[in-house]
Write an enzyme that holds these catalytic residues in place. Structure first.
Site, PDB file in Angstrom:
ATOM      1  N   HIS A  17      11.047  43.218  76.203  1.00 45.14           N
ATOM      2  CA  HIS A  17      10.485  41.674  76.295  1.00 45.14           C
ATOM      3  C   HIS A  17      11.335  40.590  76.791  1.00 45.14           C
ATOM      4  O   HIS A  17      10.816  40.001  78.279  1.00 45.14           O
ATOM      5  CB  HIS A  17      11.627  40.828  74.724  1.00 45.14           C
ATOM      6  CG  HIS A  17      10.577  41.177  73.567  1.00 45.14           C
ATOM      7  ND1 HIS A  17      11.395  42.017  72.154  1.00 45.14           N
ATOM      8  CD2 HIS A  17       8.727  40.667  73.338  1.00 45.14           C
ATOM      9  CE1 HIS A  17      10.667  42.364  71.199  1.00 45.14           C
ATOM     10  NE2 HIS A  17       9.315  41.830  71.682  1.00 45.14           N
ATOM     11  N   LYS A  41       5.445  38.397  57.771  1.00 48.09           N
ATOM     12  CA  LYS A  41       5.311  39.193  58.929  1.00 48.09           C
ATOM     13  C   LYS A  41       6.647  40.292  58.411  1.00 48.09           C
ATOM     14  O   LYS A  41       6.812  41.493  58.726  1.00 48.09           O
ATOM     15  CB  LYS A  41       5.201  38.812  60.184  1.00 48.09           C
ATOM     16  CG  LYS A  41       4.073  39.273  60.901  1.00 48.09           C
ATOM     17  CD  LYS A  41       4.371  39.035  62.386  1.00 48.09           C
ATOM     18  CE  LYS A  41       3.173  39.535  62.839  1.00 48.09           C
ATOM     19  NZ  LYS A  41       3.227  40.223  64.959  1.00 48.09           N
ATOM     20  N   ARG A  90       0.995  46.632  77.129  1.00 50.19           N
ATOM     21  CA  ARG A  90       2.210  47.531  76.920  1.00 50.19           C
ATOM     22  C   ARG A  90       0.453  49.283  76.788  1.00 50.19           C
ATOM     23  O   ARG A  90       0.253  49.492  78.211  1.00 50.19           O
ATOM     24  CB  ARG A  90       3.136  48.275  75.586  1.00 50.19           C
ATOM     25  CG  ARG A  90       4.424  48.085  75.381  1.00 50.19           C
ATOM     26  CD  ARG A  90       4.833  47.470  74.737  1.00 50.19           C
ATOM     27  NE  ARG A  90       3.900  47.409  73.459  1.00 50.19           N
ATOM     28  CZ  ARG A  90       4.824  46.261  72.461  1.00 50.19           C
ATOM     29  NH1 ARG A  90       5.659  46.821  72.591  1.00 50.19           N
ATOM     30  NH2 ARG A  90       3.538  45.782  71.518  1.00 50.19           N
ATOM     31  N   SER A 128      10.327  46.375  68.808  1.00 49.94           N
ATOM     32  CA  SER A 128      10.934  46.170  67.894  1.00 49.94           C
ATOM     33  C   SER A 128      11.060  46.970  66.887  1.00 49.94           C
ATOM     34  O   SER A 128      11.833  47.485  66.647  1.00 49.94           O
ATOM     35  CB  SER A 128      10.628  44.840  67.875  1.00 49.94           C
ATOM     36  OG  SER A 128      10.438  44.108  69.067  1.00 49.94           O
TER      37      SER A 128
HETATM   38  P1  ADP Z   1       3.811  40.488  68.501  1.00 51.88           P
HETATM   39  O1  ADP Z   1       4.559  40.329  66.639  1.00 51.88           O
HETATM   40  O2  ADP Z   1       3.376  39.009  68.706  1.00 51.88           O
HETATM   41  O3  ADP Z   1       3.641  41.116  68.626  1.00 51.88           O
HETATM   42  P2  ADP Z   1       6.487  41.148  69.787  1.00 51.88           P
HETATM   43  O4  ADP Z   1       7.535  40.404  69.621  1.00 51.88           O
HETATM   44  O5  ADP Z   1       6.232  42.509  68.971  1.00 51.88           O
HETATM   45  O6  ADP Z   1       5.433  40.230  69.374  1.00 51.88           O
HETATM   46  O7  ADP Z   1       6.354  41.422  71.039  1.00 51.88           O
HETATM   47  C1  ADP Z   1       5.849  40.141  71.845  1.00 51.88           C
HETATM   48  C2  ADP Z   1       5.381  40.308  73.864  1.00 51.88           C
HETATM   49  O8  ADP Z   1       5.816  41.016  74.545  1.00 51.88           O
HETATM   50  C3  ADP Z   1       3.846  40.968  73.263  1.00 51.88           C
HETATM   51  O9  ADP Z   1       2.900  39.992  74.340  1.00 51.88           O
HETATM   52  C4  ADP Z   1       3.676  42.107  73.409  1.00 51.88           C
HETATM   53  O10 ADP Z   1       2.518  43.200  74.350  1.00 51.88           O
HETATM   54  C5  ADP Z   1       5.395  41.925  74.548  1.00 51.88           C
HETATM   55  N1  ADP Z   1       6.034  43.244  74.484  1.00 51.88           N
HETATM   56  C6  ADP Z   1       7.283  43.489  73.264  1.00 51.88           C
HETATM   57  N2  ADP Z   1       7.717  44.352  73.721  1.00 51.88           N
HETATM   58  C7  ADP Z   1       7.126  45.114  75.259  1.00 51.88           C
HETATM   59  C8  ADP Z   1       7.057  46.110  75.776  1.00 51.88           C
HETATM   60  N3  ADP Z   1       8.873  46.512  75.829  1.00 51.88           N
HETATM   61  N4  ADP Z   1       6.838  45.899  77.423  1.00 51.88           N
HETATM   62  C9  ADP Z   1       6.489  44.806  77.999  1.00 51.88           C
HETATM   63  N5  ADP Z   1       5.628  43.875  76.854  1.00 51.88           N
HETATM   64  C10 ADP Z   1       6.067  43.670  75.279  1.00 51.88           C
END
Ligand code: ADP
Length: 165
Positions: A17, A41, A90, A128
């Site tokens: 992130h 969630k 990703r 996460s």
């Molecule tokens: P959500 O629950 O909305 O998917 P996340 O917190 O998991 O939210 O992720 C928020 C954003 O960050 C999403 O667009 C996700 O694809 C991106 N993201 C999460 N981890 C990575 C990573 N390792 N590299 C690039 N983008 C990421």
């Protein structure tokens, strides 16, 4: 003035992130990291805890604001007067959901566009969910999250059930 929203659950924020936050904040004038408050969630961290960790790990970045939100992302973007939504991509598995979400948001708010940044290769595996699994089994977290987040994760895990001991 180009203002963008980077929305997510950030439960908790990872280096993946942070990479997207750093890269996108260089492109826009202001980046609002929107922290989704969605009880359905069942997040590990409360929205207040997630906001606090994000504030800590982005404190040295200019033009970045952390704002909690609930409800529709398109409405939040319009309320914040943001013209862009940033999302990270990703693997191909992210694509279908992201495509659907961006098209829906565009229908709801035609003035708001979604822009995707592809993950940096070193974070392509990182989520996460994986970080929480590693923390639950007491694994080393320093490659995945900043120290401040690792500390909060270990605290949270120590207050959970037997199998996390
Ligand atoms: P959500 O629950 O909305 O998917 P996340 O917190 O998991 O939210 O992720 C928020 C954003 O960050 C999403 O667009 C996700 O694809 C991106 N993201 C999460 N981890 C990575 C990573 N390792 N590299 C690039 N983008 C990421």
């Amino acid at each position: 003035m180009l203002r963008a929203i980077y929305p997510g659950s950030f439960d908790p924020v990872t280096y993946g992130h942070i990479d997207i936050i750093k890269r996108s904040s260089k492109i826009v004038n202001e980046l609002i990291v929107g922290v989704l408050c969605n009880k359905a969630k069942m997040p590990l961290f409360s929205v207040e805890e997630r906001v606090k960790m994000l504030k800590e790990v982005t404190k040295d970045l200019e033009h970045v604001r952390i704002v909690p939100f609930h409800g529709l992302l398109a409405e939040f973007a319009a309320d914040m007067e943001a013209r862009l939504i940033i999302r990270g991509l990703r693997a191909i598995t992210d694509f279908e959901y992201e495509l659907q979400m961006s098209q829906t948001n565009h229908k709801l708010e035609p003035n708001v566009e979604t822009m995707f940044l592809t993950t940096s290769i070193e974070y392509s595996y990182l989520s996460s969910t994986t970080v929480k699994e590693i923390a639950a089994f007491g694994g080393e977290l320093s490659q995945f999250v900043p120290e401040a987040v690792a500390v909060e994760l270990m605290k949270k895990m120590s207050t959970k059930g037997e199998c996390n001991k």
